[in-house]
Design a protein around this motif. Structure first.
Motif, PDB file in Angstrom:
ATOM      1  N   UNK A 145       0.804  -1.222   0.000  1.00  0.00           N
ATOM      2  CA  UNK A 145       0.000   0.000   0.000  1.00  0.00           C
ATOM      3  C   UNK A 145       0.831   1.262   0.000  1.00  0.00           C
ATOM      4  N   UNK A 146       1.997   1.201   0.606  1.00  0.00           N
ATOM      5  CA  UNK A 146       2.744   2.440   0.862  1.00  0.00           C
ATOM      6  C   UNK A 146       3.889   2.665  -0.116  1.00  0.00           C
ATOM      7  N   UNK A 147       4.113   1.725  -1.015  1.00  0.00           N
ATOM      8  CA  UNK A 147       5.236   1.853  -1.947  1.00  0.00           C
ATOM      9  C   UNK A 147       4.717   2.188  -3.345  1.00  0.00           C
ATOM     10  N   UNK A 148       4.943   3.439  -3.798  1.00  0.00           N
ATOM     11  CA  UNK A 148       4.446   3.818  -5.131  1.00  0.00           C
ATOM     12  C   UNK A 148       5.079   2.936  -6.213  1.00  0.00           C
ATOM     13  N   UNK A 149       4.391   2.838  -7.336  1.00  0.00           N
ATOM     14  CA  UNK A 149       4.854   1.956  -8.410  1.00  0.00           C
ATOM     15  C   UNK A 149       6.296   2.276  -8.833  1.00  0.00           C
ATOM     16  N   UNK A 166       8.745   3.349  -7.166  1.00  0.00           N
ATOM     17  CA  UNK A 166       9.799   3.073  -6.187  1.00  0.00           C
ATOM     18  C   UNK A 166       9.892   1.578  -5.857  1.00  0.00           C
ATOM     19  N   UNK A 167       9.268   0.743  -6.700  1.00  0.00           N
ATOM     20  CA  UNK A 167       9.272  -0.688  -6.426  1.00  0.00           C
ATOM     21  C   UNK A 167      10.410  -1.411  -7.125  1.00  0.00           C
TER      22      UNK A 167
END
Lengths: 404, 404
Positions: free
Chosen positions: A221-225, A227-228
Motif C-alpha cells: 500500500x505504501x510503496x508507489x509503483x 519506487x518498487x
C-alpha cells in the motif's frame, strides 16, 4: 492380435495393483511391490521358454532360448507417485507379446525382454538407473545417492538381495541387432492428429535451469509503483518472454512450471522470485541458442527493474538420435500395417535414450488419449495397442528377412 | 524538544523488549507482554496526572485531568510477528510527549492518550479491534473469531480479566475536538523526497481479490506449445498487465504479491495458478474502474488461452478522508515549524481510518528510513521525531487558539 492387445492391457492393470500405496499406483525403484512384479513377469517369461535373471541393478531380464540373432525389447516397471498403469509397463507386456509372436512365427530372432528397474528418477533423484547398467554407462558414484529415508542406492540394492559390486556385469556383453522400446507418447500430438502410432526420430536435448530475481520486499500500500523493485513482476515479464520465444521457434518447447516467491503474501511486494526453465529441442544448437537468448532477456529486464538476477544450470543434456535403419524398418512396418506415417521427436527422456549409446535403438510411440500421463487417468486405446502389434509383426519379419 | 524526541525513541526500544518471542518483537493482541506494556504506560500516564483505565477491548486509556476541550492522541501497541520497534508504539510515546507539552504550555486542552490494543489483525485475522471499540463500530459477531490456538476473541478478552459484554461502553461518549495519530510512513516516499513529515490527506480505499486460472497440467517435454493450456503463463501475462495499468494510473498502487501454482514442478506445465491482487487508491472511482479493467483483462486472456478464470473478491474497502480543518491546522503547523509541506495519502490502513467514522481525525506521517517497516530493521531518525514534536507544538497551539 486383438487377444494379444487385450492381454497386454489387462497385464498392465494387473501389475498396477502391485503398489507401495493402496489405492494409488506408486512403485519406486526396488520397493517391495517390485518383488511381486518380478515374480509375475518371471513366470510369464519362463512360460515363453526364457531363461530369467535379475541383474545387479534390479533389471529383470528374460533371455530367449531361440538360436539366432538377438533383439532386445523392453521398458521400465518403476512409476512416478500416483501414476497411471501404462507408462513403461505397457512396453514390457507388449515386449512379451512380441517375443511370443516371434516364436509363433518361427522367426530366426532371439527376442529378449528387459524390464528395467528404474527410469523415473523418483527414489534417488537420478533417472535411468536400470538402463544405465545394461548400457554399461552406470557411474559407480551413483551408489552413494540417498533416498528420502537416508538409504544409499548401494544399501537399497543390497536390501533387495543383490550385489551392487556386480553392476558392471549387468552390461550387455554381446552384439545384438538392437533395442526397441514401445512406449505411450505421454503427449497430445498423436491424439491431435488422430494417429495410432509414431516412429521416434530422436530424444530431444534438454536444458533445465533456475533463474532467481531478487528485489525488495515492501508494503503493497505504501510503496508507489515507481519506487518498487518487484521480483514477481520481473519474473512474470520473463515467463511471458520465454513463452513468446518458444512459440516462434519451430519444434522448441520451453516451460516455466515452478515458481517460488518470497514472502508470498497478498499485501507485500515480492522481494524474491525463483522460477524454473525446462527447454527441449531435437537439435542442440537450436536449444542452446534459445536458452542463451532467454538468459539474456532475464539479464536485461533485471537491469531495467533494478533486480539482481542469478541463473543456475541444473542440466544440459544433448539430444539423442534413434538408429536410422531400425527406425526406417519401423516406418516401413507402419506402412505395411496400413497406418499413416508419423515421425516425431520424443519430448521426454526414455531408456531408449540411454540404450542408444550402446546399440542400435528405435522407439515406437502409442497414442496417449487426452495426452494424459503420470496421472491415474492415463490410458491407451485397445485399437492402438492392436495396431502396434501389427506394426511389430511386420517389423520383426522385416528384421528377420535381413538375417536370412 | 531533542530530549523529548530521544525519550520517545528510547521508550519504543524499551517497549520492544516486551515480546512473546525472545530476540524478536512479536506482540499480538492481549498476549502476556501486553500486561507489561500496560503497566509501563500506565505509570507514565499517571505521572502526567492522568486517570488511567483499560477498556473492555483492551485499550489503555489515559484521561487528562485538565478542564478543557478534549483532544485524543494515540496509536496501537500490538505488532506483526518479527516486527520493528516503531510501528504504532511511536504514536503512543509521542502522544505522551504531546500531553506533557500541552500541560507544560498550560494550553486549555485536555490531551487524552489512547494505546489501542489491536490494529494489525494478526491474532484473529481481523484488524482494528481496538479502535473499532472506541469508535463504537465493534460488531459483536467479531467475538466469535478464533485464533490459531482455537481460542475465541471473547475468551481472549476474558482471559485478560476483561468483560467482552462491556465493549459497547468502550465507545467514546462525549464530543471531542478530534483524534490525531502520529505514525511512521512505512513507505519510501518521504525518504525519496528527503522530507521529515507529511500530512495525510486520507487513507486509500482497497480492493483485495484472488484470480484463479485453470488450464491443463501436462508434460513439459511432450506437449507442443500450440497444444498447451498453461495456467502459469496466463497468470504471468496478467501480472504484467496489472503492473502496466497501475503504472499508467496516477496514484494507483496494484500488487500481485502471492502466487500459488499447481503442481509447481519444473517439468510439468502448470494446471492451475492462483494469484492475489491488492489495489489501492485515494479515490474509490479510480480504484474500482482500474480493478474492473484488470478483471476484464483476466477474462480476455483466459478466453484466448483456453483457461478457466475465476475471480473471488476478498475486500472492497472505501477510501477514508481525513478531517479538512484538522489537516489544514497540521499543514500550518508544518509550515510554522519551518518544514516543507507534503500532503499524501496513506497507502496502509490505520486506526485513524476507523476513528474518522466517529470524530474529526488527522494523521501525521514520519519518514521511514529505507521505507522499511514490519521488519526488525524498521527505524526513525531522531531529527524527524524532533521535527514532529515541533509540528505538534504548533498544532496544539493553533487548536488552542481556536478554543480561546
Amino acid at each position: 492380435m486383438k487377444e494379444r492387445a487385450l492381454r497386454a492391457i489387462a497385464e498392465c492393470r494387473h501389475i498396477a495393483a502391485m503398489t507401495e500405496e493402496p489405492g494409488r499406483i506408486t512403485r519406486r525403484f526396488l520397493t517391495p511391490p517390485t518383488r511381486e512384479v518380478h515374480a509375475h513377469l518371471r513366470a510369464r517369461m519362463q512360460a515363453l521358454g526364457m531363461t530369467v535373471h535379475v541383474d545387479a541393478a534390479g533389471n529383470l531380464r528374460g533371455r530367449s532360448a531361440v538360436a539366432g540373432r538377438r533383439l532386445l525389447l523392453g521398458s521400465h516397471i518403476d512409476t512416478v507417485p500416483d501414476a497411471g498403469a501404462f507408462d513403461g509397463v505397457l512396453g514390457v507386456t507388449l515386449a512379451l507379446e512380441c517375443a511370443d509372436l516371434a516364436r509363433e512365427m518361427s522367426l530366426p530372432l532371439a527376442v529378449d525382454v528387459i524390464a528395467f528397474s528404474e527410469e523415473e528418477g523418483v527414489r534417488f533423484g537420478v533417472p535411468f538407473l536400470g538402463s544405465r547398467a545394461v548400457a554399461g554407462r552406470f557411474d559407480p558414484a551413483l551408489l552413494a545417492l540417498k533416498d528420502d529415508a537416508g538409504h544409499t542406492l548401494a544399501q537399497a540394492i543390497r536390501a533387495y538381495g543383490l550385489d551392487p559390486d556386480q553392476i558392471p556385469a549387468a552390461a550387455l556383453d554381446e552384439e545384438a541387432l538392437g533395442f526397441l522400446e514401445i512406449h505411450i507418447e505421454q503427449g497430445p500430438v498423436l491424439e491431435a492428429e488422430n494417429l495410432s502410432v509414431a516412429t521416434v526420430t530422436g530424444i530431444v536435448g534438454q536444458t533445465r535451469l533456475t533463474i532467481e530475481f531478487a528485489g525488495q520486499a515492501n508494503h503493497a500500500g505504501t510503496t508507489p509503483m515507481h519506487l518498487r523493485r518487484d521480483a514477481l513482476a520481473g519474473a512474470a515479464e520473463w515467463i511471458a518472454s520465454v513463452e513468446k520465444q518458444a512459440k516462434r521457434t519451430e519444434g522448441l518447447v520451453a516451460t516455466v512450471g515452478k515458481i517460488e516467491v518470497s514472502p508470498n503474501a497478498g499485501n507485500v511486494i515480492a522481494g524474491a522470485a525463483r522460477v524454473s526453465l525446462d527447454a527441449r529441442h531435437l537439435h542442440d544448437s537450436v536449444r542452446l541458442g534459445a536458452v542463451a537468448e532467454m538468459i539474456e532477456a532475464a539479464t536485461t529486464l533485471a537491469e531495467r527493474r533494478g533486480l539482481a538476477m542469478q541463473c543456475t544450470h541444473q542440466l544440459d543434456q544433448p539430444a539423442v538420435s534413434m538408429d536410422e535403419k531400425l527406425t526406417a524398418y519401423l516406418a516401413d512396418a507402419i506402412e505395411m500395417a496400413g497406418l499413416q506415417q508419423k515421425p516425431m521427436p520424443s519430448g521426454a527422456g526414455h531408456d531408449a535414450m540411454v540404450m542408444a549409446a550402446r546399440l542400435p535403438t528405435a522407439m515406437l510411440f502409442l497414442r496417449s488419449p487426452g495426452g494424459i500421463s503420470h496421472h491415474p487417468a492415463e490410458s491407451v486405446r485397445e485399437a492402438d495397442v492392436e495396431a502396434s502389434l501389427h506394426v511389430m509383426r511386420h517389423f520383426l519379419q522385416r528384421l528377420s528377412a535381413e538375417i536370412r
